[in-house]
Design a protein around this motif. Structure first.
Motif, PDB file in Angstrom:
ATOM      1  N   LEU A  69       0.834  -1.209   0.000  1.00  0.00           N
ATOM      2  CA  LEU A  69       0.000   0.000   0.000  1.00  0.00           C
ATOM      3  C   LEU A  69       0.859   1.246   0.000  1.00  0.00           C
ATOM      4  CD1 LEU A  69      -2.538  -1.251   2.674  1.00  0.00           C
ATOM      5  CD2 LEU A  69      -2.770  -1.363   0.197  1.00  0.00           C
ATOM      6  N   GLY A  70       1.994   1.166   0.653  1.00  0.00           N
ATOM      7  CA  GLY A  70       2.934   2.280   0.683  1.00  0.00           C
ATOM      8  C   GLY A  70       4.332   1.706   0.746  1.00  0.00           C
ATOM      9  N   ILE A  71       5.318   2.551   0.495  1.00  0.00           N
ATOM     10  CA  ILE A  71       6.688   2.058   0.425  1.00  0.00           C
ATOM     11  C   ILE A  71       7.129   1.529   1.794  1.00  0.00           C
ATOM     12  CG2 ILE A  71       8.031   4.166   0.958  1.00  0.00           C
ATOM     13  CD1 ILE A  71       8.629   2.064  -2.125  1.00  0.00           C
ATOM     14  N   GLU A  72       6.497   2.034   2.876  1.00  0.00           N
ATOM     15  CA  GLU A  72       6.908   1.599   4.217  1.00  0.00           C
ATOM     16  C   GLU A  72       6.494   0.149   4.505  1.00  0.00           C
ATOM     17  OE1 GLU A  72       4.881   4.018   3.488  1.00  0.00           O
ATOM     18  OE2 GLU A  72       2.935   3.644   4.413  1.00  0.00           O
ATOM     19  N   ASP A  73       5.574  -0.409   3.698  1.00  0.00           N
ATOM     20  CA  ASP A  73       5.198  -1.806   3.892  1.00  0.00           C
ATOM     21  C   ASP A  73       6.374  -2.749   3.689  1.00  0.00           C
ATOM     22  OD1 ASP A  73       2.587  -1.270   4.482  1.00  0.00           O
ATOM     23  OD2 ASP A  73       1.864  -1.496   2.437  1.00  0.00           O
ATOM     24  N   LEU A  74       7.398  -2.280   2.972  1.00  0.00           N
ATOM     25  CA  LEU A  74       8.554  -3.132   2.710  1.00  0.00           C
ATOM     26  C   LEU A  74       9.513  -3.153   3.892  1.00  0.00           C
ATOM     27  CD1 LEU A  74       9.117  -2.073  -0.982  1.00  0.00           C
ATOM     28  CD2 LEU A  74       8.541  -4.362  -0.204  1.00  0.00           C
ATOM     29  N   GLY A  75       9.253  -2.308   4.881  1.00  0.00           N
ATOM     30  CA  GLY A  75      10.064  -2.354   6.094  1.00  0.00           C
ATOM     31  C   GLY A  75      11.465  -1.813   5.917  1.00  0.00           C
ATOM     32  N   GLY A  76      11.618  -0.737   5.168  1.00  0.00           N
ATOM     33  CA  GLY A  76      12.916  -0.069   5.093  1.00  0.00           C
ATOM     34  C   GLY A  76      13.874  -0.660   4.095  1.00  0.00           C
ATOM     35  N   ARG A 114       1.944  12.053  -5.535  1.00  0.00           N
ATOM     36  CA  ARG A 114       2.107  10.796  -4.801  1.00  0.00           C
ATOM     37  C   ARG A 114       3.468  10.185  -5.107  1.00  0.00           C
ATOM     38  NH1 ARG A 114      -3.008   9.092  -8.029  1.00  0.00           N
ATOM     39  NH2 ARG A 114      -2.221   8.772 -10.119  1.00  0.00           N
ATOM     40  N   VAL A 115       3.978  10.478  -6.306  1.00  0.00           N
ATOM     41  CA  VAL A 115       5.304   9.953  -6.664  1.00  0.00           C
ATOM     42  C   VAL A 115       6.353  10.508  -5.704  1.00  0.00           C
ATOM     43  CG1 VAL A 115       7.079   9.938  -8.447  1.00  0.00           C
ATOM     44  CG2 VAL A 115       4.687   9.644  -9.083  1.00  0.00           C
ATOM     45  N   ALA A 116       6.291  11.819  -5.452  1.00  0.00           N
ATOM     46  CA  ALA A 116       7.255  12.432  -4.542  1.00  0.00           C
ATOM     47  C   ALA A 116       7.147  11.815  -3.154  1.00  0.00           C
ATOM     48  CB  ALA A 116       7.033  13.936  -4.471  1.00  0.00           C
ATOM     49  N   ARG A 117       5.920  11.607  -2.688  1.00  0.00           N
ATOM     50  CA  ARG A 117       5.756  11.065  -1.335  1.00  0.00           C
ATOM     51  C   ARG A 117       6.347   9.667  -1.211  1.00  0.00           C
ATOM     52  NH1 ARG A 117       1.957  14.656  -1.991  1.00  0.00           N
ATOM     53  NH2 ARG A 117       1.377  16.045  -0.306  1.00  0.00           N
ATOM     54  N   SER A 118       6.229   8.849  -2.253  1.00  0.00           N
ATOM     55  CA  SER A 118       6.841   7.520  -2.183  1.00  0.00           C
ATOM     56  C   SER A 118       8.352   7.603  -2.372  1.00  0.00           C
ATOM     57  CB  SER A 118       6.244   6.600  -3.252  1.00  0.00           C
ATOM     58  OG  SER A 118       4.933   6.222  -2.902  1.00  0.00           O
ATOM     59  N   ASP A 119       8.778   8.437  -3.300  1.00  0.00           N
ATOM     60  CA  ASP A 119      10.210   8.517  -3.601  1.00  0.00           C
ATOM     61  C   ASP A 119      11.017   9.022  -2.406  1.00  0.00           C
ATOM     62  OD1 ASP A 119      10.622   7.470  -6.099  1.00  0.00           O
ATOM     63  OD2 ASP A 119      10.137   9.316  -7.163  1.00  0.00           O
ATOM     64  N   VAL A 120      10.477  10.003  -1.692  1.00  0.00           N
ATOM     65  CA  VAL A 120      11.209  10.533  -0.543  1.00  0.00           C
ATOM     66  C   VAL A 120      11.549   9.405   0.425  1.00  0.00           C
ATOM     67  CG1 VAL A 120      10.924  11.906   1.561  1.00  0.00           C
ATOM     68  CG2 VAL A 120      10.412  12.916  -0.660  1.00  0.00           C
ATOM     69  N   TRP A 121      10.559   8.560   0.704  1.00  0.00           N
ATOM     70  CA  TRP A 121      10.803   7.488   1.676  1.00  0.00           C
ATOM     71  C   TRP A 121      11.743   6.438   1.112  1.00  0.00           C
ATOM     72  CZ3 TRP A 121       9.859   9.322   6.076  1.00  0.00           C
ATOM     73  CH2 TRP A 121       8.783  10.202   6.274  1.00  0.00           C
ATOM     74  N   ALA A 122      11.582   6.103  -0.165  1.00  0.00           N
ATOM     75  CA  ALA A 122      12.444   5.072  -0.750  1.00  0.00           C
ATOM     76  C   ALA A 122      13.889   5.556  -0.839  1.00  0.00           C
ATOM     77  CB  ALA A 122      11.928   4.681  -2.133  1.00  0.00           C
ATOM     78  N   PHE A 123      14.074   6.765  -1.353  1.00  0.00           N
ATOM     79  CA  PHE A 123      15.441   7.268  -1.544  1.00  0.00           C
ATOM     80  C   PHE A 123      16.157   7.432  -0.208  1.00  0.00           C
ATOM     81  CE2 PHE A 123      14.154   9.684  -5.710  1.00  0.00           C
ATOM     82  CZ  PHE A 123      14.070   8.468  -6.365  1.00  0.00           C
ATOM     83  N   THR A 124      15.451   8.010   0.783  1.00  0.00           N
ATOM     84  CA  THR A 124      16.130   8.230   2.059  1.00  0.00           C
ATOM     85  C   THR A 124      16.370   6.905   2.785  1.00  0.00           C
ATOM     86  OG1 THR A 124      13.992   8.734   3.060  1.00  0.00           O
ATOM     87  CG2 THR A 124      15.349  10.606   2.396  1.00  0.00           C
ATOM     88  N   ALA A 125      15.443   5.952   2.632  1.00  0.00           N
ATOM     89  CA  ALA A 125      15.670   4.647   3.260  1.00  0.00           C
ATOM     90  C   ALA A 125      16.936   4.003   2.709  1.00  0.00           C
ATOM     91  CB  ALA A 125      14.468   3.724   3.027  1.00  0.00           C
ATOM     92  N   MET A 126      17.245   4.252   1.442  1.00  0.00           N
ATOM     93  CA  MET A 126      18.429   3.657   0.826  1.00  0.00           C
ATOM     94  C   MET A 126      19.676   4.512   1.074  1.00  0.00           C
ATOM     95  SD  MET A 126      17.025   1.016  -0.170  1.00  0.00           S
ATOM     96  CE  MET A 126      18.239   0.090  -1.084  1.00  0.00           C
ATOM     97  N   GLY A 127      19.553   5.532   1.883  1.00  0.00           N
ATOM     98  CA  GLY A 127      20.743   6.290   2.298  1.00  0.00           C
ATOM     99  C   GLY A 127      21.006   7.553   1.504  1.00  0.00           C
ATOM    100  N   ALA A 128      20.105   7.927   0.600  1.00  0.00           N
ATOM    101  CA  ALA A 128      20.328   9.152  -0.174  1.00  0.00           C
ATOM    102  C   ALA A 128      19.812  10.366   0.592  1.00  0.00           C
ATOM    103  CB  ALA A 128      19.630   9.057  -1.526  1.00  0.00           C
ATOM    104  N   GLU A 129      20.322  11.519   0.187  1.00  0.00           N
ATOM    105  CA  GLU A 129      19.873  12.776   0.767  1.00  0.00           C
ATOM    106  C   GLU A 129      18.934  13.413  -0.262  1.00  0.00           C
ATOM    107  OE1 GLU A 129      21.993  16.999   1.620  1.00  0.00           O
ATOM    108  OE2 GLU A 129      23.265  15.220   1.663  1.00  0.00           O
ATOM    109  N   VAL A 130      17.790  13.903   0.191  1.00  0.00           N
ATOM    110  CA  VAL A 130      16.804  14.422  -0.748  1.00  0.00           C
ATOM    111  C   VAL A 130      16.532  15.904  -0.468  1.00  0.00           C
ATOM    112  CG1 VAL A 130      14.413  14.264  -1.540  1.00  0.00           C
ATOM    113  CG2 VAL A 130      15.701  12.177  -1.051  1.00  0.00           C
ATOM    114  N   THR A 131      16.538  16.697  -1.522  1.00  0.00           N
ATOM    115  CA  THR A 131      16.129  18.098  -1.421  1.00  0.00           C
ATOM    116  C   THR A 131      14.904  18.313  -2.305  1.00  0.00           C
ATOM    117  OG1 THR A 131      18.423  18.775  -1.115  1.00  0.00           O
ATOM    118  CG2 THR A 131      16.857  20.494  -1.734  1.00  0.00           C
ATOM    119  N   LEU A 132      13.864  18.878  -1.707  1.00  0.00           N
ATOM    120  CA  LEU A 132      12.675  19.217  -2.484  1.00  0.00           C
ATOM    121  C   LEU A 132      12.821  20.638  -2.994  1.00  0.00           C
ATOM    122  CD1 LEU A 132       9.902  17.853  -0.069  1.00  0.00           C
ATOM    123  CD2 LEU A 132      11.016  16.658  -1.958  1.00  0.00           C
TER     124      LEU A 132
END
Lengths: 166, 321
Positions: free
Chosen positions: B5-12, B166-184
Motif C-alpha cells: 500500500l505504501g513504500i513503508e510496507d517493505l520495512g525499510g 504521490r510519486v514524490a511522497r513515495s520517492d522521498v521514503w524510498a530514496f532516504t531509506a536507501m541512504g540518499a539525501e533528498v532536497t525538495l
C-alpha cells in the motif's frame, strides 16, 4: 569423498563428455544456482585443459520454474546468465546433488525458453537416489545411497553426508 | 508482507533491497527470447483503475503476463460503478470471482488501504490520490541503483509540484531509506502545508541546488491543477523551475535526470533534455515491468502462502536436487 576424489571424478566426467560428444565444439555447460556452479566451473576447467580451447559456462536459477512454490519460500539466489542462443548446441546441465529430480525438471523447462538445444545432458557430482520423476544423469561423480532424511553437502574439500537439522 | 500500500510496507532498506535483488532476476527474464516464466501460473490479477493510466496499467499487465498470471481488466468507465456501485461492493464482487491480487488506482488517498481490509486478495497500490505510488518509487530506486550500484550518500533533488505528487511522497521514503539525501525544490505554493517529519531539505532556488546533485527528479507539472491559481503561469514556472538546456550545463557531468512520465516537454523539462544520455526516463519505463514482476512475485509467488499454510511433511534434505 575427499577433495582428491572429487578432482578425479571431475576429470573422468570431462573425458566422458568429450567421448560422448566427439569433442566439445558444440558443448556448453550450464551450472544450476548455486550448488552446481562450482561443479560446472571445475568441469569446464578440465575440459579446457584437455581440449586446449575455452569451454563456455553459464548459470541458471530455476526458482521461477519450481513446482513447489507455496510449499516453501522460493527466491532466486542469483541471476541467470546464459548469454548465447542455445539453438543447435549441446547443453550439459551441471548440479552438485541429484535427488528427487524436480530441480532438473524445472531446469529443462527454463532451458526451452532460451532456444532449442540439440541435446541436453545431465552431470551431477553426487546421485543420492530417491527420484520422484523419470530423470537419469548422463555423468555421475559418485553414486551415494542415502536415506531420505540425510543431507548431502558438496563443497571444494569433498562430499559430506550428515543428519538433517530439524 | 500481504499488501503493498505504501513504500513503508517493505520495512525499510532491507525490504527494498530484496525487491531490487529480485528485480535483477526479472530484468534477465525480460531479456530472453521468450520472456515468460511460469512462476504465477494459475493466479489471477485484476486491475481496478478509477483514474486514467496508460503506462502503469500496461506495465503491470505486461508484468503479470510475463509471470503467466491471468489478468482481468475492470475498467470503471464502462462498468457498474457508473450505476452507483460502492467501492466496497465492487472490490468484494471482483474478489468473489476468485482473484488473487487487485491492483488499485484511485483518486482518493487511502482507497487501496480500505479495500485491503475488505478483501482477502493481495492489494497493490498503483497510485492513490496524493498519497503514494510505491511501485513507481521502487522502479526509480532500481533505475538509480542500476547506474550507481548504491544510493548511499547520493544527493537527489525532487523538483516540481510536490504538493499534489504521490510519486514524490513515495520517492522521498524510498530514496532516504536507501541512504540518499533528498532536497525538495518547488515554489512555496506547490509544497505541502507541513513537511514535519519529512527527512528532507527544502529549497525554492533550483539554480543553487543544481551543481550539488547527483540526480534531478522532475515531477510532471499537472496542468489540470492550474485552475487552483497556485502559479502565475506555466511560462513563469518553466523560467524558475524547468530543466532547460541552460540549466543542464549547470549540472555535474555525471548527474542523472529522471521523470515519472508523461512528460510535458517544454514545461518542466526542455524537449532536448529528455533525450540526453544522462536521462533515465526510458530506463524507468523498462525497469517498471521488472520491478512490478518482483512485487507480484513477492506477494503471490514465493513463500507468500507459507505463512498461512502449515509446513508440509518432510522437506527435501538438500535445497536442490
Amino acid at each position: 569423498m575427499d577433495s582428491a576424489d572429487v578432482q578425479r571424478a571431475v576429470w573422468r566426467m570431462a573425458h566422458e563428455i568429450i567421448e560422448a560428444n566427439s569433442g566439445t565444439e558444440s558443448v556448453v555447460l550450464v551450472g544450476l544456482q548455486t550448488g552446481g556452479l562450482p561443479v560446472s566451473e571445475a568441469v569446464a576447467d578440465a575440459l579446457t585443459s584437455i581440449t586446449g580451447h575455452e569451454t563456455e559456462v553459464g548459470s541458471l536459477d530455476v526458482a521461477f520454474y519450481r513446482d513447489d512454490i507455496g510449499l516453501r519460500p522460493v527466491l532466486p539466489e542469483a541471476v541467470t546468465h546464459i548469454p548465447w542462443n542455445l539453438d543447435g548446441r549441446t547443453v550439459v546441465l551441471c548440479d552438485d546433488v541429484l535427488f528427487t529430480g524436480r530441480t532438473i525438471r524445472a531446469a529443462l523447462n527454463a532451458l526451452s525458453d532460451y532456444g532449442r538445444p540439440r541435446a541436453v545432458q545431465l552431470l551431477v557430482m553426487v546421485d543420492r537416489g530417491h527420484r520422484e520423476l523419470p530423470i537419469r544423469p548422463d555423468y555421475v561423480g559418485k553414486n551415494l545411497p542415502t536415506r531420505r532424511d540425510e543431507v548431502v553437502d558438496v563443497h571444494a574439500d569433498g562430499v559430506d553426508l550428515g543428519e538433517m537439522l530439524r | 508482507m500481504k499488501h503493498l500500500l505504501g513504500i513503508e510496507d517493505l520495512g525499510g532498506a532491507e525490504g527494498i533491497d530484496e525487491v531490487m535483488r529480485l528485480t535483477d532476476s526479472f530484468v534477465e527474464v525480460s531479456g530472453r527470447n521468450i520472456p515468460r516464466v511460469p512462476a504465477l501460473r494459475g493466479k489471477t490479477v485484476a486491475w481496478l483503475f478509477y483514474e486514467d493510466s496508460t503506462r502503469t496499467r500496461l506495465s503491470f499487465e505486461t508484468a503479470a503476463k510475463r509471470l503467466t498470471a491471468d489478468t482481468m481488466n475492470f475498467s470503471v468507465s464502462s462498468s457498474s460503478v457508473k450505476k452507483g456501485e460502492s467501492l466496497r461492493d465492487t472490490a468484494r464482487t471482483i474478489e468473489a470471482m476468485g482473484i488473487d491480487a487487485i491492483v488499485v488506482r484511485h483518486a482518493s488517498a487511502g482507497a487501496p488501504h480500505r479495500i485491503s481490509r475488505w478483501v482477502d486478495a493481495a492489494v497493490i497500490n498503483a497510485g492513490d490520490g496524493w498519497h503514494q505510488h510505491p511501485t513507481q518509487a521502487l522502479l526509480d530506486t532500481y533505475s538509480l541503483r542500476q547506474r550507481w550500484g548504491s544510493l548511499d550518500g547520493r544527493h537527489i533533488a525532487i523538483v516540481g509540484d510536490i504538493k499534489h505528487s504521490r510519486v514524490a511522497r513515495s520517492d522521498v521514503w524510498a530514496f532516504t531509506a536507501m541512504g540518499a539525501e533528498v532536497t525538495l525544490v518547488a515554489p512555496p505554493t506547490l509544497l505541502p502545508p507541513s513537511l514535519e517529519g519529512w527527512p528532507v531539505k527544502v529549497s525554492h532556488d533550483l539554480d543553487a541546488v543544481l551543481p550539488t546533485v547527483d540526480a534531478i527528479y522532475l515531477l510532471r507539472m499537472q496542468r489540470e491543477r492550474m485552475t487552483e491559481a497556485l502559479l502565475p503561469s506555466l511560462r513563469e514556472y518553466t523560467a524558475c523551475f524547468g530543466l532547460t538546456a541552460r540549466r543542464v550545463d549547470a549540472l555535474r557531468d555525471d548527474a542523472l535526470v529522471l521523470h515519472p512520465g508523461p512528460m510535458n516537454r517544454g514545461v518542466e523539462i526542455a524537449a532536448e533534455v529528455a533525450d540526453l544520455p544522462r536521462s533515465l526516463i526510458l530506463d524507468q519505463v523498462r525497469n517498471g515491468v521488472a520491478v512490478r514482476m518482483a512485487v507480484l512475485y513477492l506477494l503471490l509467488g514465493a513463500g507468500s502462502d507459507l505463512v498461512a499454510a502449515p509446513a508440509p511433511e518432510p522437506l527435501e534434505g538438500t535445497p536442490r536436487g
